[in-house]
Design a protein around this motif. Sequence first.
Motif, PDB file in Angstrom:
ATOM      1  N   GLN A   1       1.656  -7.286  15.265  1.00 42.97           N
ATOM      2  CA  GLN A   1       1.688  -8.385  14.295  1.00 42.97           C
ATOM      3  C   GLN A   1       1.834  -7.856  12.876  1.00 42.97           C
ATOM      4  O   GLN A   1       2.513  -8.454  12.034  1.00 42.97           O
ATOM      5  N   HIS A   2       1.200  -6.698  12.600  1.00 41.80           N
ATOM      6  CA  HIS A   2       1.279  -6.146  11.249  1.00 41.80           C
ATOM      7  C   HIS A   2       2.670  -5.595  10.945  1.00 41.80           C
ATOM      8  O   HIS A   2       3.135  -5.674   9.801  1.00 41.80           O
ATOM      9  N   VAL A   3       3.331  -5.040  11.952  1.00 43.44           N
ATOM     10  CA  VAL A   3       4.693  -4.564  11.722  1.00 43.44           C
ATOM     11  C   VAL A   3       5.636  -5.752  11.546  1.00 43.44           C
ATOM     12  O   VAL A   3       6.583  -5.701  10.747  1.00 43.44           O
ATOM     13  N   GLU A   4       5.380  -6.833  12.262  1.00 40.69           N
ATOM     14  CA  GLU A   4       6.177  -8.045  12.055  1.00 40.69           C
ATOM     15  C   GLU A   4       5.963  -8.588  10.643  1.00 40.69           C
ATOM     16  O   GLU A   4       6.907  -9.081  10.007  1.00 40.69           O
ATOM     17  N   LEU A   5       4.732  -8.482  10.128  1.00 36.87           N
ATOM     18  CA  LEU A   5       4.476  -8.873   8.741  1.00 36.87           C
ATOM     19  C   LEU A   5       5.252  -7.968   7.785  1.00 36.87           C
ATOM     20  O   LEU A   5       5.773  -8.441   6.758  1.00 36.87           O
ATOM     21  N   THR A   6       5.339  -6.698   8.101  1.00 34.60           N
ATOM     22  CA  THR A   6       6.124  -5.768   7.292  1.00 34.60           C
ATOM     23  C   THR A   6       7.570  -6.239   7.196  1.00 34.60           C
ATOM     24  O   THR A   6       8.191  -6.192   6.121  1.00 34.60           O
ATOM     25  N   ARG A   7       8.122  -6.710   8.304  1.00 29.57           N
ATOM     26  CA  ARG A   7       9.488  -7.249   8.294  1.00 29.57           C
ATOM     27  C   ARG A   7       9.580  -8.479   7.393  1.00 29.57           C
ATOM     28  O   ARG A   7      10.534  -8.645   6.632  1.00 29.57           O
ATOM     29  N   ASP A   8       8.552  -9.344   7.458  1.00 31.54           N
ATOM     30  CA  ASP A   8       8.542 -10.539   6.605  1.00 31.54           C
ATOM     31  C   ASP A   8       8.530 -10.153   5.128  1.00 31.54           C
ATOM     32  O   ASP A   8       9.236 -10.754   4.303  1.00 31.54           O
ATOM     33  N   ILE A   9       7.716  -9.150   4.788  1.00 33.51           N
ATOM     34  CA  ILE A   9       7.627  -8.710   3.392  1.00 33.51           C
ATOM     35  C   ILE A   9       8.958  -8.122   2.932  1.00 33.51           C
ATOM     36  O   ILE A   9       9.427  -8.403   1.825  1.00 33.51           O
ATOM     37  N   ALA A  10       9.564  -7.285   3.795  1.00 35.75           N
ATOM     38  CA  ALA A  10      10.865  -6.695   3.450  1.00 35.75           C
ATOM     39  C   ALA A  10      11.912  -7.782   3.233  1.00 35.75           C
ATOM     40  O   ALA A  10      12.686  -7.740   2.265  1.00 35.75           O
TER      41      ALA A  10
END
Length: 341
Positions: A159-168
């Motif tokens: 979930q945190h890596v998916e959030l990283t994608r959202d931030i990018a």
Amino acid sequence: MSEASKFTPRVFSGIKPSGGLTLGNYLGAIKRFVDWQDAGTHETIYCVVDLHAITVWQEPAVLHAATREVAAGFIASGIDPVKSILFNQSQVSAHAELGWIFSCVARVGWMNRMTQFKDKAGANAEKVSLGLYAYPALMASDILLYHATHVPVGEDQKQHVELTRDIAQKFNHDYKVDFFPETAPVIEGPATRVMNLRDGTKKMSKSGESDMERINMTDDAATIAKKFKKARTDPEPLPETLDGLKDRPEAKNLVDIYAGLSGLSAEQVITEYAGAGWGKFKPALAELAVEKLGPISTEMARLMADPAEIDRILAHGADQAREIAQPILDETYRIVGMVGR
């Protein structure tokens, strides 16, 4: 320009130095880090994420020792400081700097959806640190500071890596650039989530009540063998197929651990041991674990006896990390509109 050609294939991942390393850290993370390094298809950057550790209280002397222990675990398991960059996060201040920018990009609603915060904070959410709430933005900075394209993680960090994608995506959209990659989480292989040896429904944890619940990477051969032989099981023998492990969490956990240590699939393990009782399987698992983990614990002890060498490796890795990170941070500041960059 395509995503594949624009960004250098690069792997980034890290482990918190909070408590000792366990078999879960080894099979779920470090062993896969070594595989990525040895494949030679991507640049590999690995980090002891000590800034993340202090989201909950850490005794300074304990944190100091734990940081070296995690670094020793990386090296003893096969991370080669010549092939990979290995450092501790706090030596590269760009992590915290980009983390602040991403705290301004991320939305509160996104953070409110992070299940790990809810699990860790529990009923005391009002009393935990702001860092524990906001640390996914720092995790995003860890990854994107190196334009990492792949992050090997456990299921609980997906979930945190998916959030990283959202931030990018939001940064790129807001500033009308194509600057940060959309990083892919990599969850692969058996035993990516190693469970408690006394309760197969709970994850193996550094902070469990009993030391018999986990295999520590510093355990000696006799202790490893004892823990597996005393691991909780059920009365039934191993089934003929993987479907037979349904609703048998302790059995499934031990089969997955055997698969992870041996390099076999869980299906291959079941084929080899179908119908076997625990009196046969657990000693075989203990012997395999001692064979694989014994040399690691021995090498960790040797490294921990020479902290100056560990510190030298981490400092050299930090110098290498800065060479990659600083231009990316500088360009981020320029894009955002900061003077002097």
